[in-house]
Design a protein around this motif. Sequence first.
Motif, short mmCIF file in Angstrom:
data_model
loop_
_atom_site.label_atom_id
_atom_site.label_comp_id
_atom_site.label_asym_id
_atom_site.label_seq_id
_atom_site.Cartn_x
_atom_site.Cartn_y
_atom_site.Cartn_z
N TYR A 1 -17.92 9.57 -4.65
CA TYR A 1 -18.37 10.98 -4.70
C TYR A 1 -17.31 11.77 -5.53
CZ TYR A 1 -16.03 15.34 -2.81
OH TYR A 1 -15.11 16.69 -2.80
N SER A 2 -15.91 10.90 -6.55
CA SER A 2 -15.68 10.86 -7.63
C SER A 2 -16.61 11.19 -8.42
CB SER A 2 -14.54 10.43 -7.81
OG SER A 2 -14.00 10.32 -8.37
N ILE A 3 -17.60 10.33 -8.47
CA ILE A 3 -18.84 10.01 -9.82
C ILE A 3 -19.51 11.73 -10.10
CG2 ILE A 3 -21.16 9.14 -10.92
CD1 ILE A 3 -19.46 6.02 -9.87
N VAL A 4 -19.91 11.79 -8.05
CA VAL A 4 -21.18 13.00 -8.84
C VAL A 4 -19.56 14.14 -8.35
CG1 VAL A 4 -22.24 13.63 -7.37
CG2 VAL A 4 -22.67 11.68 -7.38
N SER A 5 -18.75 14.52 -8.29
CA SER A 5 -18.21 15.98 -8.03
C SER A 5 -17.94 15.75 -10.08
CB SER A 5 -16.93 15.61 -7.73
OG SER A 5 -16.31 14.27 -7.92
N GLN A 6 -17.32 13.92 -10.72
CA GLN A 6 -17.57 15.08 -12.45
C GLN A 6 -18.72 15.45 -12.20
OE1 GLN A 6 -16.60 11.52 -14.37
NE2 GLN A 6 -14.11 11.63 -14.56
N LYS A 7 -19.50 14.87 -12.25
CA LYS A 7 -20.33 15.42 -13.12
C LYS A 7 -20.62 16.91 -13.07
CE LYS A 7 -22.60 10.86 -14.05
NZ LYS A 7 -22.78 10.90 -15.29
N VAL A 8 -20.79 17.50 -11.93
CA VAL A 8 -20.29 19.00 -11.74
C VAL A 8 -19.44 19.32 -12.44
CG1 VAL A 8 -22.66 18.79 -9.73
CG2 VAL A 8 -19.45 19.15 -9.11
N SER A 9 -18.17 19.08 -12.85
CA SER A 9 -17.25 19.18 -13.81
C SER A 9 -16.00 20.04 -12.39
CB SER A 9 -18.12 21.10 -14.60
OG SER A 9 -17.60 20.27 -15.28
N PHE A 10 -16.49 18.87 -11.32
CA PHE A 10 -14.88 18.91 -10.21
C PHE A 10 -14.19 17.59 -10.53
CE2 PHE A 10 -13.66 18.24 -5.63
CZ PHE A 10 -12.78 20.08 -5.67
N SER A 11 -12.88 18.47 -11.20
CA SER A 11 -11.63 16.89 -10.60
C SER A 11 -11.55 16.57 -9.53
CB SER A 11 -10.91 17.01 -11.75
OG SER A 11 -9.70 17.85 -10.66
N HIS A 12 -11.63 14.79 -9.16
CA HIS A 12 -10.82 13.88 -8.46
C HIS A 12 -10.52 12.94 -7.96
CE1 HIS A 12 -11.70 13.05 -4.40
NE2 HIS A 12 -11.75 11.75 -4.17
N ALA A 72 0.69 -1.22 0.07
CA ALA A 72 -0.06 -0.56 0.43
C ALA A 72 0.85 1.45 0.17
CB ALA A 72 -1.12 -0.02 1.13
N ILE A 73 2.33 1.15 0.67
CA ILE A 73 3.02 1.97 0.98
C ILE A 73 3.39 2.62 -0.46
CG2 ILE A 73 5.23 3.18 1.37
CD1 ILE A 73 4.76 1.62 4.09
N ILE A 74 3.70 1.46 -1.03
CA ILE A 74 4.45 1.81 -2.69
C ILE A 74 3.22 1.79 -3.49
CG2 ILE A 74 5.32 0.55 -4.14
CD1 ILE A 74 6.68 -1.65 -2.29
N LEU A 75 2.55 1.26 -4.24
CA LEU A 75 1.69 1.78 -4.50
C LEU A 75 1.14 3.09 -4.50
CD1 LEU A 75 -0.23 -1.25 -5.19
CD2 LEU A 75 1.14 -0.31 -6.42
N SER A 76 1.63 4.01 -3.44
CA SER A 76 -0.02 5.06 -3.37
C SER A 76 0.56 6.76 -3.71
CB SER A 76 0.49 5.68 -1.39
OG SER A 76 1.81 5.61 -0.83
N SER A 77 1.73 6.06 -4.26
CA SER A 77 1.83 7.57 -4.73
C SER A 77 1.48 7.21 -6.77
CB SER A 77 3.94 8.08 -5.12
OG SER A 77 4.80 6.87 -5.26
N VAL A 78 0.99 6.37 -7.54
CA VAL A 78 0.90 5.15 -8.38
C VAL A 78 -0.87 5.60 -8.38
CG1 VAL A 78 1.32 3.95 -10.34
CG2 VAL A 78 3.07 3.73 -8.38
N SER A 79 -0.65 5.96 -10.15
CA SER A 79 -1.84 6.06 -10.32
C SER A 79 -2.62 5.65 -11.82
CB SER A 79 -2.24 7.78 -10.07
OG SER A 79 -1.62 8.99 -11.07
N LEU A 80 -3.45 5.84 -12.31
CA LEU A 80 -3.69 5.22 -13.76
C LEU A 80 -4.71 5.59 -13.48
CD1 LEU A 80 -5.75 3.24 -13.61
CD2 LEU A 80 -3.52 1.20 -13.29
N HIS A 81 -5.51 6.10 -15.43
CA HIS A 81 -7.02 6.54 -15.66
C HIS A 81 -7.50 5.16 -15.96
CE1 HIS A 81 -5.95 11.16 -15.78
NE2 HIS A 81 -4.46 10.54 -16.36
N ILE A 82 -8.83 5.37 -15.40
CA ILE A 82 -9.67 4.09 -15.88
C ILE A 82 -10.71 5.22 -16.77
CG2 ILE A 82 -11.24 2.46 -15.19
CD1 ILE A 82 -9.18 1.55 -12.66
N GLY A 83 -10.72 5.06 -17.95
CA GLY A 83 -11.74 5.59 -18.40
C GLY A 83 -11.93 6.97 -18.09
N SER A 84 -12.64 7.88 -17.76
CA SER A 84 -12.62 8.97 -17.20
C SER A 84 -12.52 9.37 -16.01
CB SER A 84 -13.51 10.24 -17.97
OG SER A 84 -15.04 9.37 -17.02
#
Length: 215
Positions: free
Chosen positions: A161-172, A54-66
């Motif tokens: 929360y991310s899905i709802v915030s994206q609907k109002v054009s707020f990136s999360h 979990a510590i190692i992967l905390s700073s790694v991210s990827l894009h899944i769709g939008s």
Amino acid sequence: MFIKDAIMNIIGGRSENMEGIYFYFFFWILWIISTFFMEKTRQRTMLAAAALIAIILSSVSLHIGSFHVTLAFLFLFCFACYFAAAQTCRKLLYMVIAALTTAFAYASFQLLALFDPVWIWMDRTWMLAMALVIICLLFYENIQSRLLCLVIGGCQGETLYSIVSQKVSFSHVIGSFSFLDTVSISAFCLLIWSLFEQITMHVSSKKTIKGTKQS
């Protein structure tokens, strides 16, 4: 200005560069305890490996769709689901209900804090963590189930929360350090509460034995 900023941080304002400090502190402590102080069992090995991964992967991210998702988020969610799936159907159904309740509470808090932040009277992360702790305590009595409910419900709430915030054009970012901090604080509080319960039960049982001997 330095003194003023320091006071604001103590009262409840946290700078962005401090995000993740609770996560790293808790998971490093968890890894140290499981590696050097626990008995050599399969559970101990899995716990130590999970904390380190979990510590190692905390700073790694990827894009899944939008969506932008951290790998630590996906790992913690899958890790918790693996142990939850081993339960009986009845317990699993109860876990689903508890996790969904936790998820809706998490998402509702975040959305209220986003659109109406006036009522946030202290650090947002700590307020949310305390709310999650209370919900987990209401649903479960053992620490394992409480932690599973926390992680699964928290991950679902973060996604909602991310899905709802994206609907109002707020990136999360799903599973950001803010989320990891919240989960870490909640887990730490649940562990402390569980330890307090065990100490209370131990003292109570000793008093009962002592009273029985005297009578």
